[in-house]
Design an enzyme around this catalytic site. Structure first.
Site, PDB file in Angstrom:
ATOM      1  N   HIS A 117      -8.786  -1.507  -3.756  1.00 37.39           N
ATOM      2  CA  HIS A 117      -7.996  -0.693  -4.495  1.00 37.39           C
ATOM      3  C   HIS A 117      -8.971  -0.324  -5.576  1.00 37.39           C
ATOM      4  O   HIS A 117      -8.911  -1.000  -6.873  1.00 37.39           O
ATOM      5  CB  HIS A 117      -6.438  -1.004  -4.924  1.00 37.39           C
ATOM      6  CG  HIS A 117      -5.973  -1.823  -3.807  1.00 37.39           C
ATOM      7  ND1 HIS A 117      -5.272  -1.092  -2.977  1.00 37.39           N
ATOM      8  CD2 HIS A 117      -5.734  -3.053  -3.783  1.00 37.39           C
ATOM      9  CE1 HIS A 117      -4.536  -1.732  -2.127  1.00 37.39           C
ATOM     10  NE2 HIS A 117      -4.618  -2.996  -2.504  1.00 37.39           N
TER      11      HIS A 117
ATOM     12  N   GLN B  18      -7.683   0.239  -9.281  1.00 37.75           N
ATOM     13  CA  GLN B  18      -7.263  -1.124 -10.157  1.00 37.75           C
ATOM     14  C   GLN B  18      -8.411  -1.610 -10.960  1.00 37.75           C
ATOM     15  O   GLN B  18      -8.263  -2.697 -11.780  1.00 37.75           O
ATOM     16  CB  GLN B  18      -6.627  -2.184  -9.100  1.00 37.75           C
ATOM     17  CG  GLN B  18      -5.499  -1.665  -8.762  1.00 37.75           C
ATOM     18  CD  GLN B  18      -4.797  -2.640  -7.717  1.00 37.75           C
ATOM     19  OE1 GLN B  18      -5.249  -3.705  -7.494  1.00 37.75           O
ATOM     20  NE2 GLN B  18      -3.665  -2.318  -6.660  1.00 37.75           N
TER      21      GLN B  18
ATOM     22  N   ARG C  84       2.157  -6.245 -11.491  1.00 38.37           N
ATOM     23  CA  ARG C  84       2.242  -4.764 -10.664  1.00 38.37           C
ATOM     24  C   ARG C  84       2.921  -3.898 -11.642  1.00 38.37           C
ATOM     25  O   ARG C  84       2.784  -2.571 -11.546  1.00 38.37           O
ATOM     26  CB  ARG C  84       3.263  -5.328  -9.646  1.00 38.37           C
ATOM     27  CG  ARG C  84       3.573  -3.797  -8.582  1.00 38.37           C
ATOM     28  CD  ARG C  84       4.539  -4.163  -7.462  1.00 38.37           C
ATOM     29  NE  ARG C  84       5.711  -4.209  -7.925  1.00 38.37           N
ATOM     30  CZ  ARG C  84       6.984  -3.908  -7.025  1.00 38.37           C
ATOM     31  NH1 ARG C  84       6.601  -3.620  -5.982  1.00 38.37           N
ATOM     32  NH2 ARG C  84       7.974  -3.874  -7.572  1.00 38.37           N
TER      33      ARG C  84
ATOM     34  N   TYR D  98      -3.503   4.146  -1.679  1.00 37.97           N
ATOM     35  CA  TYR D  98      -2.158   4.578  -1.792  1.00 37.97           C
ATOM     36  C   TYR D  98      -1.618   5.295  -3.136  1.00 37.97           C
ATOM     37  O   TYR D  98      -0.719   5.965  -3.117  1.00 37.97           O
ATOM     38  CB  TYR D  98      -1.287   3.380  -1.783  1.00 37.97           C
ATOM     39  CG  TYR D  98      -1.387   2.361  -2.807  1.00 37.97           C
ATOM     40  CD1 TYR D  98      -0.451   2.529  -4.160  1.00 37.97           C
ATOM     41  CD2 TYR D  98      -2.139   1.334  -2.870  1.00 37.97           C
ATOM     42  CE1 TYR D  98      -0.717   1.697  -5.030  1.00 37.97           C
ATOM     43  CE2 TYR D  98      -2.328   0.244  -4.054  1.00 37.97           C
ATOM     44  CZ  TYR D  98      -1.777   0.559  -5.102  1.00 37.97           C
ATOM     45  OH  TYR D  98      -1.729  -0.413  -5.964  1.00 37.97           O
TER      46      TYR D  98
ATOM     47  N   HIS E 290       1.439   0.609   3.543  1.00 36.58           N
ATOM     48  CA  HIS E 290       1.383  -0.268   2.416  1.00 36.58           C
ATOM     49  C   HIS E 290       1.860  -1.639   2.626  1.00 36.58           C
ATOM     50  O   HIS E 290       1.020  -2.563   2.416  1.00 36.58           O
ATOM     51  CB  HIS E 290       2.166   0.356   1.221  1.00 36.58           C
ATOM     52  CG  HIS E 290       1.799  -0.267   0.080  1.00 36.58           C
ATOM     53  ND1 HIS E 290       2.608  -1.657  -0.078  1.00 36.58           N
ATOM     54  CD2 HIS E 290       1.018  -0.347  -0.952  1.00 36.58           C
ATOM     55  CE1 HIS E 290       2.223  -2.151  -1.273  1.00 36.58           C
ATOM     56  NE2 HIS E 290       1.389  -1.551  -1.754  1.00 36.58           N
TER      57      HIS E 290
ATOM     58  N   ARG F  94       7.709  -3.563   2.235  1.00 35.19           N
ATOM     59  CA  ARG F  94       8.386  -2.913   1.218  1.00 35.19           C
ATOM     60  C   ARG F  94       8.500  -1.507   1.031  1.00 35.19           C
ATOM     61  O   ARG F  94       9.283  -1.124   0.456  1.00 35.19           O
ATOM     62  CB  ARG F  94       7.856  -3.524  -0.125  1.00 35.19           C
ATOM     63  CG  ARG F  94       7.980  -4.974  -0.229  1.00 35.19           C
ATOM     64  CD  ARG F  94       7.205  -5.454  -1.536  1.00 35.19           C
ATOM     65  NE  ARG F  94       5.734  -6.032  -1.481  1.00 35.19           N
ATOM     66  CZ  ARG F  94       4.659  -5.746  -2.025  1.00 35.19           C
ATOM     67  NH1 ARG F  94       5.004  -4.937  -3.046  1.00 35.19           N
ATOM     68  NH2 ARG F  94       3.484  -6.112  -1.692  1.00 35.19           N
TER      69      ARG F  94
ATOM     70  N   HIS G 241      -0.540  -4.557   4.019  1.00 36.07           N
ATOM     71  CA  HIS G 241      -0.432  -6.029   3.340  1.00 36.07           C
ATOM     72  C   HIS G 241       0.627  -6.632   3.949  1.00 36.07           C
ATOM     73  O   HIS G 241       1.822  -6.105   4.194  1.00 36.07           O
ATOM     74  CB  HIS G 241       0.127  -5.684   1.965  1.00 36.07           C
ATOM     75  CG  HIS G 241      -0.828  -4.938   1.105  1.00 36.07           C
ATOM     76  ND1 HIS G 241      -0.573  -3.608   0.595  1.00 36.07           N
ATOM     77  CD2 HIS G 241      -2.193  -5.390   0.406  1.00 36.07           C
ATOM     78  CE1 HIS G 241      -1.752  -3.234  -0.247  1.00 36.07           C
ATOM     79  NE2 HIS G 241      -2.442  -4.198  -0.319  1.00 36.07           N
TER      80      HIS G 241
ATOM     81  N   HIS H  24      -4.045 -10.559   3.379  1.00 38.94           N
ATOM     82  CA  HIS H  24      -3.441 -11.649   2.791  1.00 38.94           C
ATOM     83  C   HIS H  24      -3.132 -12.702   3.655  1.00 38.94           C
ATOM     84  O   HIS H  24      -3.566 -13.629   3.793  1.00 38.94           O
ATOM     85  CB  HIS H  24      -2.379 -11.310   1.528  1.00 38.94           C
ATOM     86  CG  HIS H  24      -2.854 -10.246   0.557  1.00 38.94           C
ATOM     87  ND1 HIS H  24      -3.846 -10.495  -0.162  1.00 38.94           N
ATOM     88  CD2 HIS H  24      -2.367  -9.055   0.183  1.00 38.94           C
ATOM     89  CE1 HIS H  24      -4.132  -9.386  -1.135  1.00 38.94           C
ATOM     90  NE2 HIS H  24      -3.048  -8.591  -0.974  1.00 38.94           N
TER      91      HIS H  24
ATOM     92  N   ASP I 159     -10.400  -6.507  -3.152  1.00 41.97           N
ATOM     93  CA  ASP I 159      -8.813  -5.960  -3.449  1.00 41.97           C
ATOM     94  C   ASP I 159      -8.643  -5.513  -4.807  1.00 41.97           C
ATOM     95  O   ASP I 159      -8.905  -4.229  -5.198  1.00 41.97           O
ATOM     96  CB  ASP I 159      -7.904  -7.271  -3.407  1.00 41.97           C
ATOM     97  CG  ASP I 159      -6.485  -7.022  -3.230  1.00 41.97           C
ATOM     98  OD1 ASP I 159      -5.977  -5.980  -3.476  1.00 41.97           O
ATOM     99  OD2 ASP I 159      -5.468  -7.868  -3.376  1.00 41.97           O
TER     100      ASP I 159
HETATM  101 ZN   LIG Z   1      -4.015  -4.880  -1.597  1.00 41.46          ZN
END
Ligand SMILES: [Zn+2]
Length: 427
Positions: free
Chosen positions: A59, A62, A83, A122, A203, A206, A230, A267, A317
């Protein structure tokens, strides 16, 4: 540059460093490999040629959290407090901000020997309306950073299982699969097919219902696309999913398999051994992100992760640290610490260093559906030249083992994407 014959002292071919190998490159592709008896246009002395690394899960935005996601003194931080910080960043970024951070991350990746990035995308909207105003910024950044990219736009409809989206999550929103595929088509039209391609992503459980996950996976398979998601990074996701559906996220995945599906679970930190084995047997893969999983306190995947086969890949990541060498090293070291043994990824035929290099290169290319990650005819000429005379490697009987154990990015002489070198002196 269009045609070159490379010859290093050692070249990583068929899973091993070998002497006396030439690599013929034409139009960005490897045309032939072996003792070709040609005149080398580029003789790389005291050097080893290895495939370019593939970060199969990133990402890029990030990168902006590095040095900014400090937990409050006296309060125990966890994945969810991290988060919240990430959401705050996502809410303040505009198109220029996303471009700038992405380009920074991609330049750092390339300098670290990464020639392809799988960008799990995302953060798509520049406002809380579904404007898709950030979609092009990541592709522009990859082009300008001269890194190969597989963009994986992510389906994101709920803010937790059966929960509405709130706050920053509105910038990730997808209304339904139809809207997703329309946005996918627009992105695909803007992606230069030589260095930029598209896959698909959901994603997580969730962010999509079980039914939407199934719909997205089957449509991705029908279109011949890789699909990433994920899966089971945190225990709470597993608990919430069990409460809602009576099964875990991985069990939901394993219930369905689609013809031609190339699914990667990112993951799988909480996934039990039997389900990892079942996923691998069904042709699915796992992408482990060791330094991020350490940074966020996620845990270490089950020992079954070390099972042989071409099903593992690695990702940088959150890009808090950008080093594929560290990802490869900590894939092995995490298991060593957990199992109190050594050479976990090694075997009778391979050293652990050879196996984890394959995971960090060919494994990532397989997860992204690219002919890359191996030095062989028909693959992209995406390469890394290592300096065998660097003090961290010089004199080593096993230079690859030396690089993975005690080396770092200083030993990288140069990198090539589609045969275009950076870092090497001109001939
Ligand atoms: Zn990720």
């Amino acid at each position: 540059v269009n045609e070159q014959v490379l010859e290093a002292d050692l070249t990583y071919v068929d899973g091993r460093l070998r002497p006396g190998i030439q690599v013929a490159v034409r139009a960005g592709m490897i045309e032939a490999v072996g003792p070709l008896g040609l005149r080398a246009t580029r003789r790389l002395r005291d050097a080893a040629l290895v495939p370019g690394c593939v970060s199969a899960h990133s990402h890029a935005f990030q990168r902006g959290l590095r040095g900014h996601a400090r937990e409050i003194a006296g309060q125990a931080g966890n994945f969810w407090s991290w988060r919240d910080r990430m959401y705050a960043l996502a809410e303040e970024l505009d198109r220029d901000g996303v471009y700038t951070l992405s380009r920074l991350a991609f330049r750092e990746l390339r300098a670290a020997g990464v020639t392809t990035v799988g960008e799990f995308h995302y953060l798509r909207h520049a406002s809380s309306e579904r404007d898709y105003g950030l979609d092009g910024a990541v592709l522009d950044a990859a082009r300008d950073a001269r890194i190969r990219i597989v963009l994986l736009p992510a389906y994101y409809r709920t803010g937790g299982i059966a929960q509405p989206l709130t706050g920053a999550q509105l910038r990730f929103a997808t209304a339904d699969p139809d809207e997703y595929w329309q946005s996918w088509e627009r992105l695909a039209a803007g992606a230069d097919g030589s260095l930029a391609r598209l896959g698909a992503a959901v994603h997580s459980v969730r962010a999509a219902s079980a039914e939407e996950v199934a719909t997205m996976r089957s449509e991705a398979a029908r279109r011949g696309l890789v699909c990433h998601m994920h899966v089971e990074e945190q225990p709470r996701e597993v608990e919430d999913c069990r409460a809602a559906y009576g099964r875990t996220p991985m069990q939901l995945i394993l219930e369905n398999h689609y013809d031609g599906e190339r699914f990667t679970a990112v993951h799988a930190t909480q996934t039990p051994a039997a389900e990892l084995t079942q996923l691998a047997a069904s042709g699915g893969g796992v992408c482990v992100c060791p330094t991020t999983e350490a940074h966020l306190g996620d845990g270490i995947p089950d020992a079954a992760i070390a099972a042989p086969g071409d099903w593992l890949s690695l990702g940088t990541d959150a890009n808090a640290r950008i080093s594929m060498l560290d990802e490869m090293r900590w894939l092995e070291y995490g298991q060593r610490l957990g199992q109190r043994s050594r050479d976990v990824f090694g075997g009778p035929e391979r050293t652990w260093a050879e196996r984890v290099l394959d995971i960090g290169t060919a494994g990532g290319a397989a997860a992204l559906g690219l002919p890359a990650g191996r030095i062989r005819a028909g693959a992209y000429a995406d390469l890394v030249a290592l300096d065998l005379s660097h003090p961290t490697l010089s004199g080593a009987a096993d230079p690859l083992g030396a690089w993975l154990t005690g080396g770092d990015e200083r030993a990288i002489l140069g990198t090539a994407v589609a045969g275009e070198w950076e870092g090497l002196p001109a001939d």
